[in-house]
Design a protein around this motif. Structure first.
Motif, short mmCIF file in Angstrom:
data_model
loop_
_atom_site.label_atom_id
_atom_site.label_comp_id
_atom_site.label_asym_id
_atom_site.label_seq_id
_atom_site.Cartn_x
_atom_site.Cartn_y
_atom_site.Cartn_z
N LYS A 298 0.79 -1.09 -0.10
CA LYS A 298 0.06 -0.10 0.03
C LYS A 298 0.71 1.37 0.17
N GLY A 299 1.92 1.29 0.41
CA GLY A 299 2.77 2.52 0.79
C GLY A 299 3.68 2.39 -0.38
N SER A 300 3.81 1.80 -1.46
CA SER A 300 4.72 1.83 -2.28
C SER A 300 4.56 3.12 -3.21
N PRO A 301 5.57 3.69 -3.55
CA PRO A 301 5.41 4.96 -4.55
C PRO A 301 5.20 4.45 -5.85
N SER A 302 5.21 3.15 -6.23
CA SER A 302 4.73 2.69 -7.60
C SER A 302 3.61 2.28 -7.64
N LEU A 303 2.75 2.54 -6.66
CA LEU A 303 1.46 2.03 -6.38
C LEU A 303 0.52 2.40 -8.01
N LEU A 304 0.63 3.40 -8.58
CA LEU A 304 -0.26 3.74 -9.70
C LEU A 304 0.31 2.90 -10.88
N ALA A 305 1.50 2.90 -11.15
CA ALA A 305 2.31 2.04 -12.31
C ALA A 305 1.78 0.65 -11.98
N ARG A 306 2.01 0.26 -10.85
CA ARG A 306 1.54 -1.17 -10.42
C ARG A 306 0.13 -1.63 -10.68
N LEU A 307 -0.73 -0.94 -10.50
CA LEU A 307 -2.14 -0.94 -10.70
C LEU A 307 -2.42 -0.75 -12.24
N ARG A 308 -1.72 0.17 -12.83
CA ARG A 308 -1.91 0.46 -14.25
C ARG A 308 -1.51 -0.96 -15.09
N GLY A 309 -0.26 -1.89 -14.68
CA GLY A 309 0.00 -2.92 -15.12
C GLY A 309 -0.65 -3.87 -14.82
N PHE A 310 -1.58 -3.95 -13.71
CA PHE A 310 -2.52 -5.04 -13.35
C PHE A 310 -3.76 -5.04 -14.50
N LEU A 311 -4.05 -3.42 -14.34
CA LEU A 311 -5.16 -3.48 -15.55
C LEU A 311 -4.75 -3.97 -16.90
N ASN A 312 -3.49 -3.63 -17.37
CA ASN A 312 -3.30 -3.73 -18.88
C ASN A 312 -2.89 -5.30 -18.89
N GLU A 313 -2.27 -5.76 -18.13
CA GLU A 313 -1.45 -7.07 -18.36
C GLU A 313 -2.44 -8.13 -17.92
N THR A 314 -2.76 -8.12 -16.53
CA THR A 314 -3.83 -9.35 -16.01
C THR A 314 -5.10 -9.17 -16.49
N LEU A 315 -5.61 -7.99 -16.35
CA LEU A 315 -7.13 -7.89 -16.90
C LEU A 315 -7.32 -7.59 -18.34
#
Length: 1018
Positions: A298-315
């Motif tokens: 939750k505290g990661s500074p790359s949370l937005l980038a990780r979320l974008r990757g989840f949407l793009n690659e996983t979903l």
């Protein structure tokens, strides 16, 4: 594939998604809290700007109420879609319950400006009164997220029922965390969805509809709520995002890691569900990975980038990345088109890997291709090489069809990348014009009914049979240059004022051909001549064309181009020249004369251009369909057992010019195909049968001037069609010795075009298909309809190819327009007049009402009439019409055969500018000159739409008599002194007017001599 036929319908049904929208928000707060929230009065502006960034329509408007009592009073006075109560309100639970009591179902949420204030309040919120609690931290992202959270809760069940939308379940108990996270998640989800559907949508309207089908986000704040959502929406789950530490059974046990237990239950419900687990404690990462889920800190500074990757690659919201089983990237595809291309070349091991892990289904799910995604998910892959190849071919077929279906029945924005799939595309953003609009409407109508197929698909009927319930109905691939291209061309080349004033058609053509089209349009035309790869039809489609009251049928230019030159640049220049000549025809003398007769100004008219492949087949240097024609849902001249509403069809071998210009054609009712009055007397039909046909000369060269583009269409004798093998489908032989017609070309004798093999022997179900097609058109337009069509018989009568295949017959719809002139047939006007008081009586006529204004008659002199002089007579008619028009005197015109026919042997080939002042036309032929009445031609369509009376007399109907249904009193007419004469015409001017009475319902007409009736007697 099951459900594929409904693809376009489902896309259109997306417009009914998200019926509950938050447009009006009531903010209940103290003035100070409202001031803090608005940040110096900027709340509505902040929300508006945030909605603009997200490309969301209709940003909500905020209204502030200073107290609960004031809020309840305002709710009684106007509708609010959402109530937002600030935590400073004394008793939010009591307020929420009162709102629910007075306005059941109205959402109420709590918004706090302070973390501690919300934490203290949250445990005491009544879920029956409050629908959610959020924290405002000065970031406007939370406001659209809050609105969409409410909309998703309100719409989810209806949207699933209507559009099978998917669900992302978020389980998080901390308002601080989910207030921030939902703002990020919604923002990123909307950006990804917008990008996704901008690539794949056929046009902006459909892209907006697809945006409504985005995944819905449902928030739960405990294990129990999350599990309930997972169980309720298990069939529609797209992903689970949850925290590790969640309340369960009303209490929070940090050692229980109930979020991981929820992940385990989710895995049981949906084994392949993508899952993302968030936690502030890194120690849970290993446990999460064991559950085949992703872990975010939750505290990661790359949370937005990780979320974008989840949407793009996983979903699957990003490009489809082809990998091998070791995870190495091999290739990627950004959209359906590229996926189809890459699938053909990637290695078998990559296909197997992605199919086994359901990656194709997940990627399609993100693109709202729910049916296909579910179908692929159920599709099993064989583990042997043959199985992988079968899966590859299955995927390719499925993607090819879904790509086409996404463009089926809609007007797509022209795209070179998507051109293979586009059935109907527009270049530009202006109007399509009337003619193209009719085709676009029929394209949509047939798609919705599941009746039509797209052109360009190599459909092969292996057995050589025809579908028992009718012919395949197809629409040629169509590209329309919208009317904004016309305006741009005129302004770019300074042609507007010149075109309005010019009266020389030749000079108009020269100036327009010298003009320049915009470079992007020229590039698009170059693409079209390569991609369509065959003869092209370039048709006019003006704003006024094909409307109910002024169809302008045949008034503007149409060109057919061989598109056969070896040099692409030459073919591009020819197509560009054809477009410019269609533009020029907007200002031709005939067009201006017709517009004046309808009360329109030429400045009101604008031109779009429709480009289609020519329907047909190559036969040496000739190209043409087996036959073409016009189908009308109303028959103006029915003969027993036909009725007017049974409709009528006019067909001819070859291109449709034979029919629409009034040359010899065969007519029949689609409900009585066995009754063909023209064939009742074979000897008589021999004189009127089609002797020539039109075809496109593929070797035609128009030269550098391009002025003779129209000359590529040429007339040929029937012997050429017999040589090509096309006459057998529609032809017969008149056997002289037997004085009978035989439907076998092996006999010797004159060839006839009877369509007996089709209408009598039912070689193909043409009549039933046309009857169905007319019903579809009539129902769609809400009235009578006229359809131009062409039929290509394919391999009918030919041996199978080396694979044992035959291509079956196909019916193509080229144009559809309202059929003018039938509205007047519901009324009547008639007075019985003795024969001696009549100039003319007709048992077959068009029009309705009474006219007592005609003082002038123009007629062809019987003593000077010669069919070989019809073109000269047309010029003389134009001369007298000009003189009458200058005096603004309407007149009655009498002459033999079909007026306006392009075949000079069948009638006088007048153009519109040559008869622009006529009020009534009488077809009166001498004995032996038996010509079928005009019907189905462009001239006929325009006559009826302008309300011009039209009387058709049998050949030789000359002697007046009380019992005679039809006659013309030639003796009286010729006794009148001439006001003016030409070599073939006489112009008579009367002192008192004729009385013309047209009975539209019965198709009867009387023209009374001057003085027979008193003024106003009828």
């Amino acid at each position: 594939m099951p459900g594929r036929r409904q693809q376009t319908l489902r896309a259109l049904r997306f417009r009914d998604l998200m019926p509950y929208r938050v447009l009006e928000v009531l903010l209940v707060s103290s003035p100070y809290d409202a001031f803090n929230l608005e940040q110096d009065g900027q709340l509505t502006e902040q929300v508006f700007l945030e909605y603009s960034v997200l490309s969301l329509p209709s940003a909500p408007r905020f209204t502030q109420a200073p107290s609960a009592a004031a809020a309840l009073e305002m709710l009684e006075q106007r509708r609010f879609d959402l109530v937002v109560a600030m935590t400073g309100l004394r008793d939010v639970n009591a307020f929420g319950l009162e709102v629910k009591r007075r306005h059941p179902g109205r959402p109420v949420v709590v918004l706090a400006l302070d973390r501690k204030e919300l934490h203290d309040l949250r445990g005491g919120l009544d879920p029956g009164a409050i629908d959610g609690a959020f924290l405002w931290r000065g970031d406007p992202k939370i406001l659209p997220a809050l609105m969409m959270y409410v909309e998703d809760r309100q719409n989810i069940d209806a949207d699933i029922a209507e559009g099978q939308v998917r669900v992302i379940v978020v389980v998080e108990d901390s308002p601080d965390d989910y207030s921030s996270f939902l703002g990020i998640l919604y923002r990123e989800l909307l950006h990804q969805s917008r990008s996704l559907h901008s690539e794949g949508g056929a046009n902006e309207i459909l892209r907006q509809m697809y945006m409504k089908s985005r995944p819905k986000i449902l928030l739960a704040t405990s294990f129990d709520e999350g599990l309930a959502l997972l169980e309720r929406y298990r069939r529609y789950l797209l992903a689970l995002i949850c925290d590790v530490d969640l309340p369960r059974g009303g209490s929070l046990d940090p050692t229980a890691a109930s979020g991981l237990q929820l992940v385990g239950r989710a895995r049981q419900l949906v084994p392949d569900l993508p899952i993302l687990v968030q936690s502030a404690e890194v120690k849970h990462a290993h446990q999460v990975q064991n559950q085949r889920a992703q872990f975010f800190h939750k505290g990661s500074p790359s949370l937005l980038a990780r979320l974008r990757g989840f949407l793009n690659e996983t979903l699957g919201f990003g490009a489809f990345v082809f990998r091998n089983p070791e995870g190495q990237e091999l290739d990627r595809a950004k959209d359906l088109r590229e996926l189809k291309q890459k699938l053909a070349t990637v290695p078998d091991e990559s296909i197997r890997y992605h199919a086994e892990h359901d990656h194709f289904s997940i990627w399609l799910m993100a693109r709202s291709e729910f049916d296909l995604a579910e179908e692929i998910r159920r599709h099993s892959i064989f583990l042997d090489p043959g199985g992988v190849d079968a899966t590859r071919q299955y995927l390719l077929r499925s993607l090819r069809e879904v790509h086409r279906e996404n463009h089926r029945g809609v007007v797509s924005e022209f795209s070179r990348a998507d051109f293979e799939a586009e059935a109907f595309a527009r270049i530009g953003s202006g109007s399509l014009g009337g003619k193209a609009r009719g085709v676009a409407f029929l394209n949509m109508r047939l798609a919705n009914l599941g009746e039509a197929k797209l052109d360009g698909v190599d459909e092969v009927d292996v057995e050589g049979r025809v579908e028992p319930d009718g012919l395949p109905i197809l629409l040629p691939k169509t590209v329309v240059i919208a009317v904004d291209g016309f305006d741009a061309f005129l302004d770019r080349n300074g042609l507007r004022e010149f075109a309005y004033a010019c009266t020389d058609d030749g000079e108009l053509e020269r100036r327009f051909l010298a003009g320049e089209l915009p470079e992007p349009l020229v590039d698009d035309l170059g693409f079209l001549v390569r991609e369509l790869d065959g003869p092209l039809a370039v048709r006019s489609s003006s704003l006024l064309e094909d409307s109910v009251h002024q169809p302008l049928a045949g008034v503007y230019s149409t060109f057919m181009l061989p598109n056969a030159a070896a040099d692409d640049a030459i073919r591009t220049r020819e197509l560009a020249a054809a477009v410019k000549l269609v533009y020029a025809s907007t200002f031709f003398a005939d067009a201006k004369a017709y517009l004046r007769s309808t009360g329109h100004r030429v400045e009101e008219e604008k031109m779009a251009v429709m480009i289609q492949p020519v329907v047909g087949r190559r036969h040496g240097r000739r190209f043409y369909p087996t036959f073409s024609g016009v189908a009308q849902s109303f028959n103006f001249y029915p003969l027993e057992p036909q009725r007017p509403k049974d409709g009528v069809v006019h067909l001819a071998l070859g291109l449709g010019r034979q029919v629409v210009e009034g040359a010899s054609a065969l007519s029949f009712s689609p409900r009585h195909p066995e009754v063909v009055p023209q064939l009742s007397n074979p000897k008589s039909f021999l004189d009127q049968s089609q002797r020539c046909f039109y075809a496109l000369d593929l070797d035609h060269c128009c030269g550098e001037s391009y002025a003779d583009l129209a000359a590529a269409v040429k007339r040929y004798e029937l012997a050429a069609a017999e040589e090509d093998g096309t006459l057998g489908a529609v032809g017969s032989v008149y056997v002289v010795e037997e004085r009978a017609v035989r439907d076998d070309l092996r006999h010797r004798g004159p060839r006839l075009v009877t369509f007996n093999n089709i209408l009598k022997h039912r070689s193909i179900p043409l009549a039933s298909t046309l009857d169905r097609l007319l019903d579809i058109g009539r129902e769609g337009l809400g009235g009578p309809v006229e359809i131009e069509l062409a039929v290509e018989m394919g391999d009918w009568g030919r041996p199978r190819n080396r694979h044992g295949e035959r291509r079956g017959p196909r019916l193509y719809v080229l144009q559809m327009r309202p059929l003018a002139g039938t509205d007047a047939l519901s009324r009547r006007a008639a007075v019985e007049i003795p024969a001696e008081g009549c100039l003319c009586r007709a048992g077959s006529s068009l029009g309705n009402g009474v006219d007592e204004t005609i003082l002038d008659l123009v007629f062809v002199r019987r003593d000077r009439w010669d069919p070989a002089r019809h073109a000269v007579i047309a010029a003389e008619v134009g001369e007298l019409n000009g003189a009458l028009s200058e005096e603004e005197r309407p007149y009655l015109l009498i002459g033999p055969g079909r007026w306006g026919s392009a075949d000079e042997w069948l009638g006088i080939p007048v153009r519109w500018s040559q008869i622009s002042g006529v009020r009534v036309i009488v077809e009166a032929s001498p004995a032996g000159y038996d010509i079928e009445p005009s019907q189905g031609t462009h001239f006929f369509q325009n006559i009826t739409s302008l309300g011009i009376g039209y009387l058709s007399l049998p050949a030789g109907a000359e002697e007046p008599g009380d019992q005679a249904e039809s006659f013309l009193d030639w003796a009286w007419l010729e006794s009148l002194p001439a006001h003016r004469e030409t070599d073939h015409l006489r112009w008579v001017r009367l002192e008192r007017p004729l009385t013309v009475m047209l009975d539209g319902r019965r198709g009867r007409a009387v023209v009374a001599k001057p003085g027979v009736l008193k003024a106003g007697a009828v």
